[in-house]
Design an enzyme around this catalytic site. Structure first.
Site, PDB file in Angstrom:
ATOM      1  N   ASP A 104     -26.209 -17.253  16.280  1.00  9.83           N
ATOM      2  CA  ASP A 104     -27.258 -16.379  17.362  1.00  9.83           C
ATOM      3  C   ASP A 104     -28.266 -15.881  16.785  1.00  9.83           C
ATOM      4  OD1 ASP A 104     -26.080 -15.202  20.504  1.00  9.83           O
ATOM      5  OD2 ASP A 104     -27.460 -13.934  19.253  1.00  9.83           O
ATOM      6  N   ASN A 156     -38.775 -11.827  22.974  1.00 14.02           N
ATOM      7  CA  ASN A 156     -39.413 -11.940  24.129  1.00 14.02           C
ATOM      8  C   ASN A 156     -40.299 -10.619  24.606  1.00 14.02           C
ATOM      9  OD1 ASN A 156     -38.631 -14.625  24.830  1.00 14.02           O
ATOM     10  ND2 ASN A 156     -36.653 -13.986  25.478  1.00 14.02           N
ATOM     11  N   HIS A 187     -42.369 -14.869  26.865  1.00 11.19           N
ATOM     12  CA  HIS A 187     -41.255 -15.908  26.727  1.00 11.19           C
ATOM     13  C   HIS A 187     -41.971 -17.234  26.374  1.00 11.19           C
ATOM     14  CE1 HIS A 187     -38.441 -13.373  28.793  1.00 11.19           C
ATOM     15  NE2 HIS A 187     -37.593 -14.401  28.754  1.00 11.19           N
ATOM     16  N   ASP A 233     -39.975 -19.391  23.388  1.00  9.61           N
ATOM     17  CA  ASP A 233     -39.570 -20.783  23.642  1.00  9.61           C
ATOM     18  C   ASP A 233     -39.691 -21.381  22.352  1.00  9.61           C
ATOM     19  OD1 ASP A 233     -38.359 -20.464  25.858  1.00  9.61           O
ATOM     20  OD2 ASP A 233     -40.110 -21.427  27.103  1.00  9.61           O
ATOM     21  N   GLU A 284     -29.998 -18.286  23.409  1.00 10.99           N
ATOM     22  CA  GLU A 284     -30.443 -17.970  21.996  1.00 10.99           C
ATOM     23  C   GLU A 284     -29.335 -18.211  21.100  1.00 10.99           C
ATOM     24  OE1 GLU A 284     -28.617 -15.687  23.116  1.00 10.99           O
ATOM     25  OE2 GLU A 284     -29.075 -14.289  21.855  1.00 10.99           O
TER      26      GLU A 284
HETATM   27  N1  LIG Z   1     -37.769 -17.485  25.588  1.00 11.72           N
HETATM   28  C1  LIG Z   1     -36.755 -17.789  25.924  1.00 11.72           C
HETATM   29  N2  LIG Z   1     -35.680 -16.679  25.911  1.00 11.72           N
HETATM   30  C2  LIG Z   1     -34.479 -16.830  26.212  1.00 11.72           C
HETATM   31  C3  LIG Z   1     -33.898 -18.428  26.651  1.00 11.72           C
HETATM   32  N3  LIG Z   1     -32.795 -18.165  26.770  1.00 11.72           N
HETATM   33  C4  LIG Z   1     -32.187 -16.936  26.753  1.00 11.72           C
HETATM   34  N4  LIG Z   1     -33.377 -16.165  26.381  1.00 11.72           N
HETATM   35  C5  LIG Z   1     -33.388 -14.944  25.974  1.00 11.72           C
HETATM   36  O1  LIG Z   1     -32.633 -14.226  25.017  1.00 11.72           O
HETATM   37  C6  LIG Z   1     -32.306 -13.399  25.210  1.00 11.72           C
HETATM   38  C7  LIG Z   1     -30.971 -12.739  24.612  1.00 11.72           C
HETATM   39  O2  LIG Z   1     -30.794 -11.415  24.659  1.00 11.72           O
HETATM   40  P1  LIG Z   1     -29.471 -10.615  24.391  1.00 11.72           P
HETATM   41  O3  LIG Z   1     -28.155 -11.318  25.091  1.00 11.72           O
HETATM   42  O4  LIG Z   1     -29.716  -9.188  24.718  1.00 11.72           O
HETATM   43  O5  LIG Z   1     -29.211 -10.572  22.892  1.00 11.72           O
HETATM   44  P2  LIG Z   1     -30.104 -10.115  21.662  1.00 11.72           P
HETATM   45  O6  LIG Z   1     -31.417  -9.350  22.274  1.00 11.72           O
HETATM   46  O7  LIG Z   1     -30.672 -11.416  20.852  1.00 11.72           O
HETATM   47  O8  LIG Z   1     -29.503  -9.243  20.954  1.00 11.72           O
HETATM   48  P3  LIG Z   1     -28.204  -9.698  19.819  1.00 11.72           P
HETATM   49  O9  LIG Z   1     -27.594 -10.932  20.141  1.00 11.72           O
HETATM   50  O10 LIG Z   1     -27.127  -8.612  20.510  1.00 11.72           O
HETATM   51  O11 LIG Z   1     -28.673  -9.343  18.627  1.00 11.72           O
HETATM   52  C8  LIG Z   1     -32.608 -12.629  26.361  1.00 11.72           C
HETATM   53  O12 LIG Z   1     -33.988 -11.903  26.538  1.00 11.72           O
HETATM   54  C9  LIG Z   1     -32.932 -13.956  27.301  1.00 11.72           C
HETATM   55  O13 LIG Z   1     -33.866 -13.668  28.171  1.00 11.72           O
HETATM   56  C10 LIG Z   1     -34.839 -19.247  26.611  1.00 11.72           C
HETATM   57  O14 LIG Z   1     -34.698 -20.578  26.793  1.00 11.72           O
HETATM   58  N5  LIG Z   1     -36.183 -18.974  26.242  1.00 11.72           N
END
Ligand SMILES: Nc1nc2c(ncn2[C@@H]2O[C@H](COP(=O)(O)OP(=O)(O)OP(=O)(O)O)[C@@H](O)[C@H]2O)c(=O)[nH]1
Length: 329
Positions: A202, A210, A215, A219, A246
């Site tokens: 992860d 982002n 975004h 991506d 992610e």
């Molecule tokens: N650009 C983009 N962002 C994505 C996609 N799928 C998920 N995300 C983003 O991934 C982020 C995940 O955020 P969180 O679950 O808060 O996790 P994190 O910020 O990585 O924090 P930790 O995992 O706790 O370290 C969110 O902002 C989602 O919008 C995608 O396909 N494209």
């Protein structure tokens, strides 16, 4: 149709008919066979007739076009030799077994096969083979073979198959493929008493990435991470999949925990070294990942779901212990 075409078709038909009739000395119903050949020669389907030795007796113009040769040039040749190698033995065996047991009628297909064109290219066709009844051929068995060109369907099927199997953004396996792969590998590893390792990966603080860079760059970052993990995998049997947002998953069949740990460390280092300058970001922009690893060996976990759960718990620990970390369950 021009007169020339009609004449040449008539000549082809005549030569095919006379070649066939002269080769079948004991046939009592030559007229019926000529009638069949005359009909096949004007049909839009690709049709050829072979004898019990698998030798071409007649090839209609459409079938000749499939093979990219003239009808006459095929007469007397073995039709199985016009198949792609992987199918040849099956059909040779089918005819041989049939010759040893005349009683059962040989009716086969339709089945997808690849034929070889004269220019070396292959063509996907659906092929059916039917034994002509005794009322048509009294003593010499003949088989009528019909082919349909399915190459367009095969191409479209491959595209759709990829859409169904791959993650659209990163091009790696999607969650559905991951689940199928785990189930398949789980069964194989349990039966063969081999280890199966599973890693959940992860990206840390990806929301910040982002928020800071948008975004679209987010991506691109996911694509880079997917490629990086892919490069770290040891063999074709291993699989990297997008698990969700992610989060990525790696399946390592026949991999003991020590080996999986080595791979996870390599992934960790390579991801730390990804640079984003090609996206117009400063050189100091870096990302890290947290990873949870679990390994099934000696019936440690009862199901594949339990193995995934164990990796998830380890990932949760890696996050809570400060991130950029690998934890093993
Ligand atoms: N650009 C983009 N962002 C994505 C996609 N799928 C998920 N995300 C983003 O991934 C982020 C995940 O955020 P969180 O679950 O808060 O996790 P994190 O910020 O990585 O924090 P930790 O995992 O706790 O370290 C969110 O902002 C989602 O919008 C995608 O396909 N494209």
């Amino acid at each position: 149709m021009s007169n020339n075409n009609e004449n040449s078709r008539a000549n082809n038909t005549d030569s095919a008919v006379s070649a066939l009739i002269s080769s079948i000395s004991n046939t009592v119903n030559n007229e019926k066979i000529s009638a069949i050949i005359n009909v096949t020669n004007v049909m839009a389907d690709a049709i050829f007739i072979v004898n019990a030795d698998g030798v071409f007796e007649s090839v209609n113009p459409v079938a000749a076009r499939f093979f990219n040769v003239t009808s006459d040039s095929l007469i007397g040749k073995k039709w199985q030799d016009c198949l792609q190698e992987q199918y040849r033995d099956d059909y040779k065996y089918m005819f041989e077994s049939w010759k040893n047991n005349y009683q059962t009628p040989l009716n086969h297909g339709p089945k997808e096969v690849k034929i070889r064109k004269n220019n070396g290219n292959c063509l996907d066709v659906e092929l059916s083979i039917s034994c002509l009844p005794e009322s048509v051929v009294a003593s010499t068995p003949l088989f009528i073979c019909i082919m349909h060109d399915i190459s367009k369907h095969v191409k479209k099927y491959k595209v759709l198959e990829n859409v169904a199997k791959l993650d659209h953004l990163t091009g790696i396996a999607n969650r559905c493929t991951l689940e199928k792969t785990i189930i398949k590998n789980w069964q194989e590893c349990i039966v063969n008493k081999q280890p199966l390792s599973f890693i959940l990966i992860d990206i840390d603080y990806f929301k910040l990435f982002n928020d800071n860079f948008g975004h679209v760059k987010g991506d691109k970052c996911l694509q880079k991470v997917a490629r990086t993990i892919e490069e770290c995998l040891p063999s074709k049997d291993s699989l990297v999949a997008r698990y969700g947002g992610e989060e990525f998953a790696v399946v390592l069949p026949r991999s003991h925990i020590s080996n999986a740990q080595m791979i996870a460390k390599r992934i960790q280092e390579k991801i730390l070294n990804i640079n984003f300058r090609d996206l117009g970001l400063p050189a100091n922009v870096k990302i890290s990942v947290s990873q949870g690893l679990a390994c099934e060996y000696n019936n440690q976990y009862r199901t594949s779901e339990a193995l995934i759960c164990a990796a998830d718990t380890a990932l949760y620990r890696a996050k809570s212990e400060g991130r950029n970390k690998l934890c093993i369950r």
